[in-house]
Each structure stands twice: as C-alpha cells, then as structure tokens.
Design a protein around this motif. Sequence first.
Motif, mmCIF file in Angstrom:
data_model
loop_
_atom_site.group_PDB
_atom_site.id
_atom_site.type_symbol
_atom_site.label_atom_id
_atom_site.label_comp_id
_atom_site.label_asym_id
_atom_site.label_seq_id
_atom_site.Cartn_x
_atom_site.Cartn_y
_atom_site.Cartn_z
ATOM 1 N N LYS A 183 23.936 23.432 60.856
ATOM 2 C CA LYS A 183 24.480 22.898 59.613
ATOM 3 C C LYS A 183 25.991 22.745 59.731
ATOM 4 O O LYS A 183 26.706 23.684 60.039
ATOM 5 N N HIS A 184 26.475 21.510 59.494
ATOM 6 C CA HIS A 184 27.901 21.236 59.542
ATOM 7 C C HIS A 184 28.562 21.677 58.235
ATOM 8 O O HIS A 184 27.957 21.645 57.176
ATOM 9 N N GLN A 185 29.810 22.039 58.346
ATOM 10 C CA GLN A 185 30.548 22.461 57.161
ATOM 11 C C GLN A 185 31.100 21.230 56.442
ATOM 12 O O GLN A 185 31.749 20.386 57.044
ATOM 13 N N GLU A 186 30.815 21.122 55.176
ATOM 14 C CA GLU A 186 31.307 20.014 54.359
ATOM 15 C C GLU A 186 32.563 20.454 53.644
ATOM 16 O O GLU A 186 32.584 21.465 52.946
ATOM 17 N N TRP A 187 33.657 19.685 53.829
ATOM 18 C CA TRP A 187 34.929 20.116 53.263
ATOM 19 C C TRP A 187 35.221 19.467 51.911
ATOM 20 O O TRP A 187 36.083 19.944 51.175
ATOM 21 N N ILE A 188 34.548 18.390 51.564
ATOM 22 C CA ILE A 188 34.774 17.749 50.270
ATOM 23 C C ILE A 188 34.071 18.560 49.182
ATOM 24 O O ILE A 188 32.868 18.810 49.264
ATOM 25 N N THR A 189 34.806 18.947 48.155
ATOM 26 C CA THR A 189 34.249 19.778 47.086
ATOM 27 C C THR A 189 33.522 18.919 46.050
ATOM 28 O O THR A 189 33.785 17.711 45.940
ATOM 29 N N PRO A 190 32.614 19.521 45.288
ATOM 30 C CA PRO A 190 31.923 18.760 44.229
ATOM 31 C C PRO A 190 32.883 18.183 43.195
ATOM 32 O O PRO A 190 32.604 17.133 42.611
ATOM 33 N N GLU A 191 34.001 18.861 42.950
ATOM 34 C CA GLU A 191 34.972 18.346 41.979
ATOM 35 C C GLU A 191 35.533 16.993 42.426
ATOM 36 O O GLU A 191 35.698 16.075 41.614
ATOM 37 N N THR A 192 35.792 16.866 43.726
ATOM 38 C CA THR A 192 36.301 15.591 44.236
ATOM 39 C C THR A 192 35.243 14.506 44.138
ATOM 40 O O THR A 192 35.543 13.351 43.815
ATOM 41 N N ASP A 207 41.462 19.371 49.256
ATOM 42 C CA ASP A 207 40.235 19.892 49.879
ATOM 43 C C ASP A 207 40.388 20.002 51.391
ATOM 44 O O ASP A 207 39.965 20.993 52.003
ATOM 45 N N LYS A 208 40.997 18.996 51.994
ATOM 46 C CA LYS A 208 41.188 19.013 53.444
ATOM 47 C C LYS A 208 42.113 20.147 53.864
ATOM 48 O O LYS A 208 41.857 20.852 54.856
ATOM 49 N N ARG A 209 43.179 20.334 53.097
ATOM 50 C CA ARG A 209 44.127 21.401 53.408
ATOM 51 C C ARG A 209 43.472 22.771 53.258
ATOM 52 O O ARG A 209 43.668 23.668 54.102
ATOM 53 N N ALA A 210 42.666 22.940 52.211
ATOM 54 C CA ALA A 210 41.973 24.219 52.005
ATOM 55 C C ALA A 210 40.958 24.475 53.119
ATOM 56 O O ALA A 210 40.787 25.612 53.570
ATOM 57 N N PHE A 211 40.295 23.420 53.581
ATOM 58 C CA PHE A 211 39.314 23.563 54.659
ATOM 59 C C PHE A 211 40.004 23.989 55.956
ATOM 60 O O PHE A 211 39.508 24.868 56.678
ATOM 61 N N VAL A 212 41.143 23.382 56.255
ATOM 62 C CA VAL A 212 41.881 23.741 57.468
ATOM 63 C C VAL A 212 42.380 25.179 57.377
ATOM 64 O O VAL A 212 42.316 25.939 58.363
ATOM 65 N N ASP A 213 42.883 25.581 56.213
ATOM 66 C CA ASP A 213 43.337 26.967 56.040
ATOM 67 C C ASP A 213 42.189 27.955 56.240
ATOM 68 O O ASP A 213 42.376 29.030 56.839
ATOM 69 N N LYS A 214 41.000 27.589 55.757
ATOM 70 C CA LYS A 214 39.834 28.454 55.920
ATOM 71 C C LYS A 214 39.465 28.604 57.390
ATOM 72 O O LYS A 214 39.188 29.710 57.876
ATOM 73 N N LEU A 215 39.448 27.480 58.117
ATOM 74 C CA LEU A 215 39.125 27.541 59.539
ATOM 75 C C LEU A 215 40.156 28.358 60.315
ATOM 76 O O LEU A 215 39.811 29.099 61.241
ATOM 77 N N THR A 216 41.429 28.207 59.942
ATOM 78 C CA THR A 216 42.482 28.968 60.618
ATOM 79 C C THR A 216 42.298 30.464 60.396
ATOM 80 O O THR A 216 42.437 31.260 61.339
ATOM 81 N N ALA A 217 41.960 30.843 59.166
ATOM 82 C CA ALA A 217 41.739 32.266 58.878
ATOM 83 C C ALA A 217 40.523 32.794 59.644
ATOM 84 O O ALA A 217 40.554 33.914 60.177
ATOM 85 N N GLU A 218 39.461 31.984 59.709
ATOM 86 C CA GLU A 218 38.275 32.415 60.458
ATOM 87 C C GLU A 218 38.578 32.547 61.948
ATOM 88 O O GLU A 218 38.065 33.447 62.621
ATOM 89 N N ALA A 219 39.399 31.638 62.480
ATOM 90 C CA ALA A 219 39.762 31.718 63.892
ATOM 91 C C ALA A 219 40.581 32.970 64.183
ATOM 92 O O ALA A 219 40.377 33.646 65.198
ATOM 93 N N GLU A 220 41.514 33.310 63.293
ATOM 94 C CA GLU A 220 42.313 34.526 63.467
ATOM 95 C C GLU A 220 41.439 35.769 63.401
ATOM 96 O O GLU A 220 41.611 36.718 64.188
ATOM 97 N N LYS A 250 37.686 23.992 68.038
ATOM 98 C CA LYS A 250 37.164 22.637 68.232
ATOM 99 C C LYS A 250 37.159 21.863 66.923
ATOM 100 O O LYS A 250 37.466 20.664 66.892
ATOM 101 N N LEU A 251 36.794 22.544 65.840
ATOM 102 C CA LEU A 251 36.815 21.867 64.541
ATOM 103 C C LEU A 251 38.238 21.533 64.105
ATOM 104 O O LEU A 251 38.507 20.440 63.583
ATOM 105 N N LEU A 252 39.165 22.444 64.350
ATOM 106 C CA LEU A 252 40.547 22.216 63.943
ATOM 107 C C LEU A 252 41.198 21.090 64.739
ATOM 108 O O LEU A 252 41.989 20.311 64.201
ATOM 109 N N THR A 253 40.879 20.987 66.017
ATOM 110 C CA THR A 253 41.492 19.958 66.865
ATOM 111 C C THR A 253 40.725 18.649 66.852
ATOM 112 O O THR A 253 41.142 17.682 67.481
#
Length: 515
Positions: free
Chosen positions: A349-358, A402-415, A431-434
């Motif tokens: 399952k791929h991670q979807e970064w677009i939120t329902p609000e958008t 949404d994109k910025r929040a998704f990148v921040d989440k991936l960065t935290a998970e990578a750390e 790989k997802l970040l790059t």
Amino acid sequence: MTLDGQNRKEATQLRLLNSKSATKIGTWNVRSMYIPGKAQTIANEMKAYEIGILGIAEARWNDAGQSKLTSGEMIIYSGHMEENTQHSEGVAIMLSKEAQKTLIGWEPISARIIMAKFKTTNKRISLNIIQCYAPTNGAEDNIKEEFYQLLEETTRKCSSKDITILMGDLNAKVGSDNTGYEQVMGRHGVGEMNENGELFANHCANHNLVIGGTVFQHQKCHLATWVSPDMNTENQIDHVCISKKFRRSLQDVRVKRGADAATDHHLIVANVKLKLKKHQNIESTGKRFNVSMLENKTKKSEFQIELKNRFSIFQNAAEEIISIEDHWQEIKNAFTTACETSVGLKNRKHQEWITPETLVKVEKRKNIKNILNNSKTRSAKQSASREYTIANKDVRNSARRDKRAFVDKLTAEAEEAARANNIKALYDNIKLLTGKYQKGSRPVKSKEGKTLNTHEEQMKRWVEHFKDVLNQDPPVRKADIPPSEELLAVDCKRPSTGEIKKAIKKTTKLQVLTT
C-alpha cells in the motif's frame, strides 16, 4: 471520394479489429503538472470519464522517463533533456491500469512529441499514439519548421497497417471551411483556418490522417477546446486525428467541459472502436512475502515447522533420481508454500499525501467551474471567474501544505529508523524523499541511437552490450605491477568445520532454520 463516403477496404479493416467495445482516448493541455497534487487531480478526472489513454500537453516535466501514481496510473513523459532547464513545454501520456498491460513500447522524441505503441486484439494491427504540443501561431518560423520536420519523421515511423492517432495541443485553427481538404477534415470546425491550421492540415493530408474534431456535429461549446481568460473568445486548437483507413472506427470526438484541472483548455475525449490486448513484456517478478513477521517468535516457529515438514518429503524421496531443475523447483515450492501458510503476502500500500480536506476543496473548485461554464451573461461569467481564481489558489496552497507535511513525516520516520538501526525502513523513506519510486529510466537505444520499443529488441541489445563489454581482447602490453613493499598478515591456515558452517549460514541467510 469525400470524407463521408467509405469504401469496402475500410470496412474490412474494421472487421479485422473484431471489437465489441470502444476504447476512450483523450488529450488535454493541463498547463503544468509541476504543481503539487496536479497529477492526482488529472488521474481522478481520467478515471471519472473512463479514459484508458490520456495524452497530456504542456506537462513541464524535464528529462524523460516513467512514473507511477499511488492510485495505479502510469505516466510516460518526455521533456527537456538538458540540465538546469526551466520547466516548460513537455508532453506525457497517462495510462490506466488496464492500458499499462497493453503497452508494447514508447519513445521520447522531444520536449514537444512523444510516441507510444499498444497491442490490439488483432495481431496484425497495433495502435500508435503520437502526443504533441505544437508552437503557438505567433512563434518564429524556424521553430515551427523544426517541430513539423520532427513530427514528419515520427509519423513516418508508424506502419500504414497500424492505427495511428495523432493528438494534442496543435495550436492550430482549421475552421469549418474544408475546401481543398475534403479528405482530411469535415465541416464542423470552429472559426477560420490560420497559419498553424494550414501547416497542420497539410501534414494530415501528407500522411492520410483525418481531423476527428471536425467530423462530428456538436454544439460550439462541445467543439471549442480553449477559452480566453476574459471568457469571450473560444477556439478549437486541440485535436485528435486518426488514420483515414480506420476512419470508421472513430465513433465520436467531444469536449468534456466538466473536467477540471485548473487550465484554460478543455478535455477532449474520442471514442475509438477497438479493443486493446494484454501484452506481457516480462514475466511476473513473483510474490513478495511479509518476512518481517518472522521477528515474531510464534510466526517464526510456525514457519520452521512448516518448512521442516516440506523438506521431510524430499528426504523420503531421496532415492529417486531427478534433474537439478526439478530439485530446485521442489525447493522453491517448499519455501513458497511455507511462506504463504505462515507469514502471508506483503501489503504494497502506497502512502497517499493528499488529505481529504484538499480533495473537498478540489471538488468545490470543480463545482464553481460548472457554474462558470453554464453562465449566460458576461457579468455572471466574470463573477464566477473571480470565485474560481480564489478557489484555485486555495487548492494550490492546501496541496503545498499537504506535501510539506508529508515530507516532514517521512523525514521524522527516517530519523527514527536511523536511531533504531532499521536500515530497510530508513532506505525506503529515503527513496520516497528523493523521488526514486517515480524516476524512470530512459528507453534502451541501439548502437545507431535508434530507440528500441519492443522488449525483445531491448533484450537483444543488452546481450549485445554485455558481449562487447565482457569479451574484450587481451591487452597487448601487460601491466607492470611492482611487488608489495610489506607482506600482509593474511591467515592462510585451513579453515575449521565450524568456520565453514558459519560462513555458509551467513551466505544463504538461513539462520532462521538453525535455532
């Protein structure tokens, strides 16, 4: 013979297709996919209108390659190949999950032209799609000449036996007067022919192509493909053309004004009476099992017991003489069955970064566009246009957040994965970040620089490449390597049995069987 009269040869070609259903093929100038969430919005509209193959003009993606969206659609694209180039022009073709299986090959011609080939139910007939983005009518003559010369070379590559569909934003007005072009177009165009329209019509005449948007009678609002910013001017500058021999397979070409992707161009959809057939380029890569479940002691024990039971069958039948291939197949089946029983398949399952609000804001913008399309007075159009501009700005800002929040989440998970020494999770997040999941490789080319479309041709080229690389003649002069100044402390003693067993366990990665 006029365009309305069809001969028996065309009817025969239609019967060869043996198609019971129509395939929807579309083209759309989306005014840049280099905007967060734009590709997914286009994919949603593509799915809503049940389009199998969608050509995209002005994609503004640099380089050439292929990308896969989280929803399953695949995008093949061609842009500027030079480094440090601004995001401009660019063409792409978006394929549904079903259309991906029918793709034979594709070729990035330039930042304005891309070509793809698909398999149909008739083995003698293929479908060639050429998606373009032509220079504007006010562009310099040398730019137009370069484009049409390249388009000429691309069209010539298509066999006359195949169905060729040329589509995209040609920036060409062909008008409703088909005098002198009766074999090329009908009388249901919009406006009058301009300079680009004449160049385009001449190209279609030279290659026996029919401009589909001028053949079918619709209201002007369903023929015009572009609307000016002041909502007062409408033109038909996007087109879908088909080989004259297969003209009767084109059932309809119509503008879909309800589709919304924040662009001043409308989506064009053509119904083509043909059926695509699955084309397997390579064999399936196999199943991926959820091996992380083996970290659980219970699951690990279940896997060990299941695998030992499978191998006990081999021991009972050890006296039978079988080939190495059969023996390997039995071992493979034992591991596969044990994994299916104990750990199961991995969920991809791929991670979807677009939120329902958008997505709600996207739907709101689409509703405003419908109001804009149905407005009858100039004041109502201007009011709806202002509301649409505000809604579009709101969508873009929300998508960026949404994109910025998704990148921040991936960065935290990578750390966190780095601190926990979880190398696999760290690598996946990087790989997802790059963007490595999206970046595709360029098509394989022959020694002469010709792009190889089919899988067979590409495999032959790889064989040829490695033969040339690995089968080199020995050097005439041998390298003069001086002896080492210091002797290295290398243990040359015979390894013990325990050391050999330990090395074998590490190499085969079967420590799970030795607990």
